[in-house]
Write an enzyme that holds these catalytic residues in place. Structure first.
Site, PDB file in Angstrom:
ATOM      1  N   TYR A 312       0.815  -1.220   0.000  1.00  0.00           N
ATOM      2  CA  TYR A 312       0.000   0.000   0.000  1.00  0.00           C
ATOM      3  C   TYR A 312       0.848   1.270   0.000  1.00  0.00           C
ATOM      4  O   TYR A 312       0.321   2.383   0.004  1.00  0.00           O
ATOM      5  CB  TYR A 312      -1.049  -0.044   1.129  1.00  0.00           C
ATOM      6  CG  TYR A 312      -2.279  -0.757   0.617  1.00  0.00           C
ATOM      7  CD1 TYR A 312      -2.275  -2.137   0.454  1.00  0.00           C
ATOM      8  CD2 TYR A 312      -3.397  -0.057   0.201  1.00  0.00           C
ATOM      9  CE1 TYR A 312      -3.366  -2.795  -0.087  1.00  0.00           C
ATOM     10  CE2 TYR A 312      -4.490  -0.711  -0.339  1.00  0.00           C
ATOM     11  CZ  TYR A 312      -4.464  -2.075  -0.482  1.00  0.00           C
ATOM     12  OH  TYR A 312      -5.540  -2.713  -1.030  1.00  0.00           O
ATOM     13  N   CYS A 314       1.996   2.140  -2.551  1.00  0.00           N
ATOM     14  CA  CYS A 314       1.551   2.723  -3.833  1.00  0.00           C
ATOM     15  C   CYS A 314       0.755   4.004  -3.592  1.00  0.00           C
ATOM     16  O   CYS A 314       0.784   4.931  -4.397  1.00  0.00           O
ATOM     17  CB  CYS A 314       0.726   1.732  -4.625  1.00  0.00           C
ATOM     18  SG  CYS A 314      -0.810   1.252  -3.801  1.00  0.00           S
TER      19      CYS A 314
END
Ligand SMILES: Cc1cc2nc3c(=O)[nH]c(=O)nc-3n(C[C@H](O)[C@H](O)[C@H](O)COP(=O)(O)OP(=O)(O)OC[C@H]3O[C@@H](n4cnc5c(N)ncnc54)[C@H](O)[C@@H]3O)c2cc1C
Length: 498
Positions: A312, A314
């Site tokens: 995550y 990202c």
């Protein structure tokens, strides 16, 4: 055992159907003409690539190939399985540096697309399966690990997209799979023959599944002795017979059908989620990586989430885009130098980098498992994901504060084009001198897109629920917190004698 289906395809038959993908153009071509049953907004989809609502999600996935071509140092890795450099999304972590590299790539893809580029569930699935198949073989003398690595080698050679399907519909959350009134709310084995098994049920919220070549299905939670048929892992082509896809709606998704480039906010890229229904889908034995070993379901979920909760990171790439959009909006409004605006941008950056720090720390603190794969530190990966369930919401709130109300009250692109209203829209949307009012519209629409619109699915709700709801992380954090040891340390320093 049921009668043998003589037409059931072998692993080799299935791989023969796949091209070797060299780049983004090959990838897009590979999605054309597949015999898939897909419904979107109540209609059957014949051409996914040409579908205006679906295309931005394909384009986001294609970016994972583009970044590998443009920046191989970032997005490819030397694989011991393939014996050559491969796309990093198919790589098994051979050291902490591979996890660090993976997460740098994820942030960059978040920056490039401003949305969910959909490819990390498969990556995290293969990394967790590497160790779990190995451990199952040690205990049960099975050959899952060899099957799995043979499958993965083919995937690396063909450079395909592997989708990871974990979340079942789950029905009544207080009941185990075998206790559900309708067994189909958890994917399960329906029959077996000498060539393989058949599975029925569904997987929901499946990110990028229609844009994938293969679907790897896995159990979604801890299983008990009576849940053997539900404790199953396998890989099937995304176009396998018996699979139906129903596209998930996203807030403001039909703006992609309006034409134009402004109102969509981010016309080029979007995420994708769909429900996959499995109706007696065949899986050859070569592609079965767990079949009834109930005690390993929890290990698989925990190891998968150790990777996936760090993935995550990202969202920090999306956070970079949103912070940049807020800074641009402030500049267009003429308030770039105002102290509270600067402070809010610092706060957004602080929150974003805190997510990044926890994710990267979990990669640097990785440990090696008996199969040889390296895994993120579990506590720090859970801290990362827990930060992600909160901080993007605060970053979004600050972006909306800076953007002003026009973000949600602005006339449409069509009003801008209209002869009667176009000049009026330009006149009253102007900000500081020297800024094109249309650019101001574009930036405000992007903030709307990421905080209320189509890509808020990826930036906000996926941040909340993807890889498990906040409570799932709190359970792990509580388990790993070593509270008794902490109490003992405090008591020792305070001079408490027991
Ligand atoms: C945008 C998006 C993308 C996703 N992509 C994928 C994907 O690619 N692949 C995939 O496999 N999954 C994916 N998911 C699914 C995701 O992992 C789940 O949404 C998540 O695990 C929560 O499950 P749920 O949505 O069924 O919520 P629920 O399980 O219904 O949870 C809702 C609330 O109820 C609580 N709750 C539920 N059950 C219990 C219980 N037994 N005891 C106590 N509290 C409980 C939860 O803590 C939560 O607060 C995605 C989700 C989203 C939103």
């Amino acid at each position: 055992m049921d009668a043998i289906n003589q037409d059931a395809p072998s692993s080799a038959d299935l791989w023969d159907e796949f091209p070797v993908i060299a780049n983004a153009d090959d990838y897009i071509d590979s999605l054309k003409g597949r015999p898939m049953t897909i419904y979107c907004m109540g209609e059957k989809v014949e051409d996914v690539v040409g579908h205006p609502l679906i295309w931005p999600s394909i384009n986001a996935m294609a970016e994972t190939y583009r970044v590998a071509s443009e920046n191989p140092a970032l997005a490819t890795a030397q694989s011991s399985i393939a014996g050559k450099p491969i796309n990093r999304f198919l790589h098994i972590a051979e050291g902490p540096q591979d996890l660090v590299g993976k997460q740098e790539m994820q942030r960059e893809l978040g920056r490039r697309t401003g949305t969910c580029f959909q490819r990390c569930v498969g990556l995290d699935a293969i990394n967790s399966l590497h160790s779990v198949t190995y451990d199952m073989d040690q205990k049960h003398k099975t050959d899952y690990h060899a099957r799995f690595t043979a499958f993965l080698k083919q995937a690396q050679e063909h450079n395909v997209i592997l989708g990871g399907a974990m979340t079942d519909p789950k029905g009544d959350r207080s009941k185990a799979p075998h206790e559900q009134k309708d067994a189909d709310v958890f994917l399960h084995v329906t029959k077996r023959d000498d060539k393989g098994i058949y599975v029925s049920g569904a997987k929901m919220h499946q990110t990028g599944c229609i844009n994938s070549h293969w679907i790897i299905f896995m159990p979604t939670m801890r299983m008990g002795e009576k849940d053997k048929d539900f404790s199953v892992v396998g890989a099937v082509p995304a176009h396998a017979e018996g699979m139906t896809y129903i596209y998930g709606r996203q807030s403001c998704d039909t703006r992609a059908l309006d034409g134009g480039k402004i109102d969509a906010g981010n016309a080029e890229f979007s995420g994708q989620e769909a429900t996959i229904i499995f109706d007696n889908v065949f899986v050859p034995y070569e592609h079965i990586f767990m079949d009834g070993e109930v005690e390993f379901a929890a290990d698989l979920v925990e190891r998968f989430t150790a990777y996936h909760r760090a993935s995550y990171v990202c969202k920090t790439g999306l956070g970079d885009v949103l912070t940049g959009a807020a800074a641009a909006a402030a500049d267009y409004n003429g308030v770039a130098k105002v102290s509270h605006i600067k402070d809010k941008l610092v706060e957004m950056t602080h929150l974003n980098e805190t997510i990044y720090a926890s994710s990267m720390a979990s990669a640097h603190q990785a440990t090696q498992l008996p199969s040889g794969v390296w895994q993120n530190d579990v506590m720090l990966a859970n801290i990362c994901k827990h930060n992600v369930t909160r901080f993007p919401y605060e970053i979004a709130r600050l972006a909306q504060d800076i953007a002003g109300g026009l973000m949600v009250t602005m006339p449409s692109e069509k009003d801008l084009e209209n002869e009667e209203t176009g000049d009026l829209v330009r006149k009253f949307i102007q900000g500081r001198e020297g800024v094109d009012p249309v650019d101001r519209m574009r930036i405000l629409r992007l903030i709307e897109n990421m905080t209320l619109g189509r890509n808020a699915v990826g930036y906000l709700t996926e941040s909340m629920h993807g890889a498990g709801s906040p409570q799932a992380q709190r359970i792990l954090i509580a388990r790993l917190a070593e509270m008794e040891e902490k109490k003992a340390r405090a008591k020792k320093l305070a001079g408490v004698e027991e």
